[in-house]
Design a protein around this motif. Structure first.
Motif, PDB file in Angstrom:
ATOM      1  N   ILE A  16       0.993  -1.164  -0.010  1.00  0.00           N
ATOM      2  CA  ILE A  16       0.199   0.165   0.081  1.00  0.00           C
ATOM      3  C   ILE A  16       0.914   1.206  -0.141  1.00  0.00           C
ATOM      4  O   ILE A  16       0.533   2.391  -0.661  1.00  0.00           O
ATOM      5  CB  ILE A  16      -1.217  -0.157   1.145  1.00  0.00           C
ATOM      6  N   LEU A  17       2.025   1.179   0.826  1.00  0.00           N
ATOM      7  CA  LEU A  17       2.875   2.036   0.489  1.00  0.00           C
ATOM      8  C   LEU A  17       3.435   2.557  -0.818  1.00  0.00           C
ATOM      9  O   LEU A  17       3.665   3.489  -1.089  1.00  0.00           O
ATOM     10  CB  LEU A  17       3.969   2.041   1.781  1.00  0.00           C
ATOM     11  N   ALA A  18       3.801   1.568  -1.444  1.00  0.00           N
ATOM     12  CA  ALA A  18       4.182   1.556  -2.895  1.00  0.00           C
ATOM     13  C   ALA A  18       3.092   2.206  -3.838  1.00  0.00           C
ATOM     14  O   ALA A  18       3.531   3.008  -4.486  1.00  0.00           O
ATOM     15  CB  ALA A  18       4.831   0.330  -3.411  1.00  0.00           C
ATOM     16  N   LEU A  19       2.028   1.707  -3.579  1.00  0.00           N
ATOM     17  CA  LEU A  19       0.759   2.138  -4.355  1.00  0.00           C
ATOM     18  C   LEU A  19       0.596   3.596  -4.087  1.00  0.00           C
ATOM     19  O   LEU A  19       0.447   4.495  -5.112  1.00  0.00           O
ATOM     20  CB  LEU A  19      -0.289   1.403  -4.267  1.00  0.00           C
ATOM     21  N   PHE A  20       0.575   3.988  -3.088  1.00  0.00           N
ATOM     22  CA  PHE A  20       0.500   5.431  -2.444  1.00  0.00           C
ATOM     23  C   PHE A  20       1.335   6.258  -3.310  1.00  0.00           C
ATOM     24  O   PHE A  20       1.188   7.166  -3.687  1.00  0.00           O
ATOM     25  CB  PHE A  20       0.571   5.560  -0.864  1.00  0.00           C
ATOM     26  N   ALA A  21       2.698   5.894  -3.144  1.00  0.00           N
ATOM     27  CA  ALA A  21       3.779   6.722  -3.641  1.00  0.00           C
ATOM     28  C   ALA A  21       3.598   6.605  -5.176  1.00  0.00           C
ATOM     29  O   ALA A  21       3.703   7.883  -5.885  1.00  0.00           O
ATOM     30  CB  ALA A  21       5.200   6.224  -3.499  1.00  0.00           C
ATOM     31  N   HIS A  22       3.130   5.530  -5.875  1.00  0.00           N
ATOM     32  CA  HIS A  22       2.973   5.624  -7.262  1.00  0.00           C
ATOM     33  C   HIS A  22       1.671   6.663  -7.486  1.00  0.00           C
ATOM     34  O   HIS A  22       1.837   7.608  -8.382  1.00  0.00           O
ATOM     35  CB  HIS A  22       2.549   4.417  -7.736  1.00  0.00           C
ATOM     36  N   VAL A  23       0.611   6.647  -7.002  1.00  0.00           N
ATOM     37  CA  VAL A  23      -0.471   7.398  -7.286  1.00  0.00           C
ATOM     38  C   VAL A  23      -0.274   8.848  -6.935  1.00  0.00           C
ATOM     39  O   VAL A  23      -0.417   9.765  -7.801  1.00  0.00           O
ATOM     40  CB  VAL A  23      -1.856   6.979  -6.886  1.00  0.00           C
ATOM     41  N   PHE A  24       0.337   9.185  -5.763  1.00  0.00           N
ATOM     42  CA  PHE A  24       0.617  10.623  -5.252  1.00  0.00           C
ATOM     43  C   PHE A  24       1.595  11.140  -6.395  1.00  0.00           C
ATOM     44  O   PHE A  24       1.597  12.207  -6.869  1.00  0.00           O
ATOM     45  CB  PHE A  24       1.034  10.287  -4.103  1.00  0.00           C
ATOM     46  N   ASP A  25       2.843  10.560  -6.604  1.00  0.00           N
ATOM     47  CA  ASP A  25       3.788  11.124  -7.343  1.00  0.00           C
ATOM     48  C   ASP A  25       3.392  11.493  -8.726  1.00  0.00           C
ATOM     49  O   ASP A  25       4.004  12.250  -9.398  1.00  0.00           O
ATOM     50  CB  ASP A  25       5.014  10.077  -7.573  1.00  0.00           C
ATOM     51  N   ASN A  26       2.445  10.732  -9.125  1.00  0.00           N
ATOM     52  CA  ASN A  26       1.896  10.806 -10.763  1.00  0.00           C
ATOM     53  C   ASN A  26       0.842  11.649 -10.581  1.00  0.00           C
ATOM     54  O   ASN A  26       0.090  11.697 -11.935  1.00  0.00           O
ATOM     55  CB  ASN A  26       1.557   9.602 -11.388  1.00  0.00           C
ATOM     56  N   ASN A  27       0.327  12.151  -9.489  1.00  0.00           N
ATOM     57  CA  ASN A  27      -0.707  13.105  -9.400  1.00  0.00           C
ATOM     58  C   ASN A  27      -2.074  12.370  -9.930  1.00  0.00           C
ATOM     59  O   ASN A  27      -3.036  13.090 -10.593  1.00  0.00           O
ATOM     60  CB  ASN A  27      -0.675  14.509 -10.137  1.00  0.00           C
ATOM     61  N   ALA A  30      -7.623  10.070  -9.320  1.00  0.00           N
ATOM     62  CA  ALA A  30      -8.545   8.885  -9.585  1.00  0.00           C
ATOM     63  C   ALA A  30      -8.018   7.589  -8.830  1.00  0.00           C
ATOM     64  O   ALA A  30      -8.746   6.913  -8.186  1.00  0.00           O
ATOM     65  CB  ALA A  30      -8.612   8.671 -11.025  1.00  0.00           C
ATOM     66  N   GLY A  31      -6.621   7.380  -8.780  1.00  0.00           N
ATOM     67  CA  GLY A  31      -6.236   6.095  -7.924  1.00  0.00           C
ATOM     68  C   GLY A  31      -5.981   6.439  -6.557  1.00  0.00           C
ATOM     69  O   GLY A  31      -5.826   5.440  -5.654  1.00  0.00           O
ATOM     70  N   LEU A  32      -6.168   7.898  -5.908  1.00  0.00           N
ATOM     71  CA  LEU A  32      -5.768   7.952  -4.310  1.00  0.00           C
ATOM     72  C   LEU A  32      -6.967   7.040  -3.601  1.00  0.00           C
ATOM     73  O   LEU A  32      -6.451   6.642  -2.600  1.00  0.00           O
ATOM     74  CB  LEU A  32      -6.155   9.335  -4.429  1.00  0.00           C
ATOM     75  N   GLY A  33      -8.175   6.765  -4.315  1.00  0.00           N
ATOM     76  CA  GLY A  33      -8.947   5.909  -3.689  1.00  0.00           C
ATOM     77  C   GLY A  33      -8.559   4.594  -3.296  1.00  0.00           C
ATOM     78  O   GLY A  33      -9.022   3.651  -2.388  1.00  0.00           O
ATOM     79  N   LEU A  34      -7.478   4.038  -4.157  1.00  0.00           N
ATOM     80  CA  LEU A  34      -7.077   2.760  -3.998  1.00  0.00           C
ATOM     81  C   LEU A  34      -6.214   2.820  -3.052  1.00  0.00           C
ATOM     82  O   LEU A  34      -5.891   1.521  -2.301  1.00  0.00           O
ATOM     83  CB  LEU A  34      -6.424   2.337  -5.461  1.00  0.00           C
ATOM     84  N   ALA A  35      -5.484   3.792  -2.482  1.00  0.00           N
ATOM     85  CA  ALA A  35      -4.581   3.818  -1.500  1.00  0.00           C
ATOM     86  C   ALA A  35      -4.733   4.453  -0.087  1.00  0.00           C
ATOM     87  O   ALA A  35      -4.381   4.300   0.637  1.00  0.00           O
ATOM     88  CB  ALA A  35      -3.405   4.560  -1.993  1.00  0.00           C
ATOM     89  N   CYS A  36      -5.981   5.121  -0.165  1.00  0.00           N
ATOM     90  CA  CYS A  36      -6.559   5.992   0.904  1.00  0.00           C
ATOM     91  C   CYS A  36      -7.954   5.653   1.124  1.00  0.00           C
ATOM     92  O   CYS A  36      -8.863   5.591   0.209  1.00  0.00           O
ATOM     93  CB  CYS A  36      -6.461   7.475   0.700  1.00  0.00           C
TER      94      CYS A  36
END
Length: 89
Positions: A16-27, A30-36
């Motif tokens: 989940i940390l890796a997913l968060f970093a990916h969606v956050f860094d790529n702005n 829409a993907g934020l809901g997958l990690a938060c």
């Protein structure tokens, strides 16, 4: 003897940390809901930090970020099990 974090939990936290970093860094708003969760609370910055409450407020912040903002990496993440059962990463 110190409590040990189950291996499956450790893997899930790292993923989940890796997913968060990916969606956050790529702005990827829409993907934020997958990690938060919808009630996410995000504190950004040392010292006088900025705090964002809820997925909508955090998404607004992500949209406002510069493309030049530094990326995050989750290589060799340390996980520390706390006495209350929470985990610091």
């Amino acid at each position: 003897m110190a409590a040990v974090l189950p291996q499956g939990d450790a893997l899930a936290i790292r993923e989940i940390l890796a997913l968060f970093a990916h969606v956050f860094d790529n702005n990827d708003v829409a993907g934020l809901g997958l990690a938060c969760t919808s009630d996410v609370r995000v504190d950004i910055g040392p010292g006088p930090s900025r705090t964002y409450h809820g997925l909508g407020e955090f998404a607004d912040y992500v949209r406002s970020r510069s493309a030049a903002a530094p990326d995050h990496h989750t290589v060799h993440t340390s996980l520390l099990l706390q006495e209350d059962g929470s985990v610091r990463a």
